[in-house]
Scaffold this active site. Structure first.
Site, PDB file in Angstrom:
ATOM      1  N   HIS A 155       7.057  -8.095  -4.783  1.00 59.65           N
ATOM      2  CA  HIS A 155       7.035  -6.904  -5.651  1.00 59.65           C
ATOM      3  C   HIS A 155       8.376  -6.189  -5.591  1.00 59.65           C
ATOM      4  O   HIS A 155       8.883  -5.881  -4.505  1.00 59.65           O
ATOM      5  CB  HIS A 155       5.905  -5.971  -5.226  1.00 59.65           C
ATOM      6  CG  HIS A 155       4.553  -6.564  -5.527  1.00 59.65           C
ATOM      7  ND1 HIS A 155       3.485  -6.442  -4.683  1.00 59.65           N
ATOM      8  CD2 HIS A 155       4.131  -7.300  -6.591  1.00 59.65           C
ATOM      9  CE1 HIS A 155       2.440  -7.083  -5.229  1.00 59.65           C
ATOM     10  NE2 HIS A 155       2.813  -7.611  -6.375  1.00 59.65           N
ATOM     11  N   GLU A 158       9.352  -2.901  -3.604  1.00 59.15           N
ATOM     12  CA  GLU A 158       9.024  -2.932  -2.179  1.00 59.15           C
ATOM     13  C   GLU A 158      10.231  -3.479  -1.402  1.00 59.15           C
ATOM     14  O   GLU A 158      10.149  -4.510  -0.727  1.00 59.15           O
ATOM     15  CB  GLU A 158       7.755  -3.766  -1.971  1.00 59.15           C
ATOM     16  CG  GLU A 158       6.574  -3.162  -2.741  1.00 59.15           C
ATOM     17  CD  GLU A 158       5.278  -3.989  -2.719  1.00 59.15           C
ATOM     18  OE1 GLU A 158       5.198  -4.968  -1.954  1.00 59.15           O
ATOM     19  OE2 GLU A 158       4.357  -3.624  -3.469  1.00 59.15           O
ATOM     20  N   HIS A 293       4.950  -7.069   2.145  1.00 58.32           N
ATOM     21  CA  HIS A 293       4.830  -6.055   1.090  1.00 58.32           C
ATOM     22  C   HIS A 293       4.984  -4.680   1.725  1.00 58.32           C
ATOM     23  O   HIS A 293       5.096  -4.554   2.936  1.00 58.32           O
ATOM     24  CB  HIS A 293       3.444  -6.136   0.437  1.00 58.32           C
ATOM     25  CG  HIS A 293       3.238  -7.359  -0.403  1.00 58.32           C
ATOM     26  ND1 HIS A 293       3.193  -7.314  -1.763  1.00 58.32           N
ATOM     27  CD2 HIS A 293       3.081  -8.666  -0.065  1.00 58.32           C
ATOM     28  CE1 HIS A 293       3.002  -8.532  -2.238  1.00 58.32           C
ATOM     29  NE2 HIS A 293       2.940  -9.377  -1.233  1.00 58.32           N
ATOM     30  N   GLU A 370       1.467  -5.255   4.897  1.00 58.20           N
ATOM     31  CA  GLU A 370       1.906  -4.058   4.175  1.00 58.20           C
ATOM     32  C   GLU A 370       2.699  -3.245   5.187  1.00 58.20           C
ATOM     33  O   GLU A 370       2.131  -2.685   6.126  1.00 58.20           O
ATOM     34  CB  GLU A 370       0.706  -3.241   3.668  1.00 58.20           C
ATOM     35  CG  GLU A 370      -0.177  -3.972   2.688  1.00 58.20           C
ATOM     36  CD  GLU A 370       0.391  -4.064   1.279  1.00 58.20           C
ATOM     37  OE1 GLU A 370       1.459  -3.448   1.024  1.00 58.20           O
ATOM     38  OE2 GLU A 370      -0.210  -4.745   0.451  1.00 58.20           O
TER      39      GLU A 370
HETATM   40  O1  0X9 Z   1      -2.050  -5.840  -4.245  1.00 55.30           O
HETATM   41  C1  0X9 Z   1      -1.227  -6.561  -3.682  1.00 55.30           C
HETATM   42  O2  0X9 Z   1      -0.668  -7.505  -4.223  1.00 55.30           O
HETATM   43  C2  0X9 Z   1      -0.873  -6.259  -2.236  1.00 55.30           C
HETATM   44  N1  0X9 Z   1      -0.676  -4.843  -2.072  1.00 55.30           N
HETATM   45  S1  0X9 Z   1       0.619  -4.082  -2.779  1.00 55.30           S
HETATM   46  O3  0X9 Z   1       0.399  -2.661  -2.685  1.00 55.30           O
HETATM   47  N2  0X9 Z   1       1.934  -4.399  -1.958  1.00 55.30           N
HETATM   48  O4  0X9 Z   1       0.756  -4.564  -4.111  1.00 55.30           O
HETATM   49  C3  0X9 Z   1      -2.022  -6.688  -1.338  1.00 55.30           C
HETATM   50  C4  0X9 Z   1      -2.461  -8.109  -1.471  1.00 55.30           C
HETATM   51  C5  0X9 Z   1      -3.476  -8.495  -0.433  1.00 55.30           C
HETATM   52  N3  0X9 Z   1      -4.776  -8.754  -0.960  1.00 55.30           N
HETATM   53  C6  0X9 Z   1      -5.771  -7.810  -0.978  1.00 55.30           C
HETATM   54  N4  0X9 Z   1      -5.603  -6.657  -0.436  1.00 55.30           N
HETATM   55  N5  0X9 Z   1      -6.939  -8.132  -1.515  1.00 55.30           N
HETATM   56 ZN    ZN Z   2       3.318  -5.642  -2.896  1.00 56.06          ZN
END
Ligand code: 0X9
Ligand code: ZN
Ligand code: CA
Ligand code: CA
Length: 439
Positions: A155, A158, A293, A370
């Site tokens: 992303h 990030e 992330h 994260e």
């Molecule tokens: O949503 C995402 O792609 C990730 N979080 S972010 O805020 N960096 O975009 C998390 C992906 C991990 N999978 C789940 N949490 N289900």
């Molecule tokens: Zn992310």
């Protein structure tokens, strides 16, 4: 507009984003929502059309229109508008641009030719090299050593996640001392093959910073063939395992747009093909992985695709022993660096993310980190762009988790089984599900 309605008609109403007119982007603001603590409560917030940006013990950070913010308040939660903590939103030069990252990596590679080999896993949509490094003794030779993969910047907004991969390169090179073969880093470099992918989404990164002011851009820079303009695909919803489920959006304007087809994003196809290329004689060489992330200070593991009703229950396509290994590895890594460990779906459902794909098709113990800050630490400020002054502290903070994972890559099953017979080399073959299903 008609195309648009057609696209939306396949989406359940509860998941339909707020009306996707580009002009309304100006209405979007960032809010802190206090109260939602359970998965069900988070789903209620998502159902308003607001997009969740981060999680914490006390609530959520969301991107929403004023109408959505009111809808969230009606659910009984407290909603606070978050002023940005960035005085001006000006790009922080302490973070590497794509070109600076390439230069920094090349300089290190030149200084450590005996343990670093650079290569490219492919090109981004706009043609940038997806730069990678292999770190090991004899880095140009494919030896029979457990392989580990670390990926940054799926992303664009990030940037700490790209700095993390650069920090790992520094840690593994500066910490290498051939005269001390028993020292932890030297031993791991000698006995593992460590692959670093620095910025999976360089186009998004450049777009995010090109004006000198952050755009909060998340996705890649791929235009949608059906629409005018560049909307971008979320690379972390575009992987080819269970692509198209409820945990991603079919709306090209959504921040979690899954793309027109599995692996339609060239960056995603590149990393999938690279990982698949590590299957040698039916055995996937990569045993562990982390996709970095921000933000939330969380260690997450598969599956993310399980809905509220299934989350926490065994999945049909995850071996019980693997489930136990994920939990052990995840909890220990989180403990080492003071993050919170969770199965991905406990946060929210995702389809097409990296770690689900890497485990679901390759049986890799793949995690999503994260990074800093935890939402409780960021106040009402901004978690995506922490000041450059924290880069060193927050990347080095994660090192013990990475070293632990590298250590365990030799035999992750030893953590849960008295006799880790599965780690005998021949047994790695059975991990590839299409070769043999067991248990
Ligand atoms: O949503 C995402 O792609 C990730 N979080 S972010 O805020 N960096 O975009 C998390 C992906 C991990 N999978 C789940 N949490 N289900
Ligand atoms: Zn992310
Ligand atoms: Ca080697
Ligand atoms: Ca190898």
């Amino acid at each position: 507009m008609m195309i648009w309605l057609l696209l939306l008609s396949s989406v359940p109403l509860s998941l339909m984003p707020s009306l996707p007119v580009q002009a309304s982007a100006a209405d979007l603001a960032r809010y802190r929502v206090l109260g939602p603590a359970t998965r069900v409560e988070r789903e209620q917030v998502v159902a308003t059309g607001a997009e969740i940006e981060a999680f914490g013990a006390t609530g959520l950070d969301v991107l929403a229109t004023p109408a959505q913010a009111i809808a969230i308040e009606r659910l009984g939660f407290q909603v606070h508008k978050r002023p940005s903590s960035l005085a001006s939103g000006e790009v922080d030069p302490a973070y590497h641009t794509y070109a600076e990252m390439v230069t920094a990596v090349e300089q290190i590679a030149v200084a450590y030719p005996n343990i670093v080999q650079l290569f490219s896993i492919g090109r981004s949509y706009e043609g940038r090299n997806l730069l990678a490094a292999r770190i090991s003794d004899n880095p140009t030779i494919d030896e029979a050593e457990p392989e580990a993969l670390f990926v940054g910047m799926y992303h664009a907004r990030e940037p700490l996640s790209g700095e993390m991969i650069l920090d790992l390169l520094r840690m593994l090179t500066a910490g290498y001392d051939p005269n001390q073969p028993e020292a932890a880093i030297t031993r791991l470099v000698n006995e593992r093959e460590i692959i670093l992918v620095f910025m999976l989404n360089p186009d998004g990164r450049e777009y995010d910073i090109e004006t000198g002011f952050y755009r909060y851009w998340r996705k890649n820079r791929q235009p949608d063939p059906m629409l005018e303009g560049i909307n971008g695909t979320d690379p972390n919803r575009n992987h080819s395992y269970r692509w198209g489920g409820l945990g991603a959006s079919s709306n090209p304007f959504s921040e979690t747009y899954r793309g027109i087809a599995p692996r339609s994003a060239p960056e995603v196809a590149a990393i999938e093909d690279f990982v698949i290329s590590r299957v040698i004689s039916g055995t996937q060489q990569i045993r562990v992985a982390i996709s970095f992330h921000t933000y939330g200070a969380l260690v997450l593991w598969p599956y993310g695709h399980q809905g509220v009703a299934e989350c926490g229950l065994p999945a049909a396509d995850m071996f019980n022993i693997d489930r136990a290994v994920f939990r052990q590895l995840g909890r220990e890594m989180a403990r080492l660096i003071n993050y919170t460990p969770l199965q991905s779906c406990e946060l929210y459902q995702t389809n097409g993310d990296f770690s689900d794909w890497a485990y679901g098709t390759q049986r890799i113990f793949a995690f999503t980190f994260e990074m800093y800050p935890a939402i409780d630490q960021v106040g009402f400020g901004d978690g995506f762009y922490p000041p450059g002054s924290v880069i060193e502290r927050e990347t080095q903070r994660v090192r013990p988790a990475v070293l632990y994972l590298l250590e365990q890559a030799e035999c992750p099953y030893a953590l849960v089984a008295a006799t880790p017979t599965r780690c005998a080399a021949v047994n790695w073959k059975i991990w590839i599900p299409h070769l043999r299903h067991e248990q």
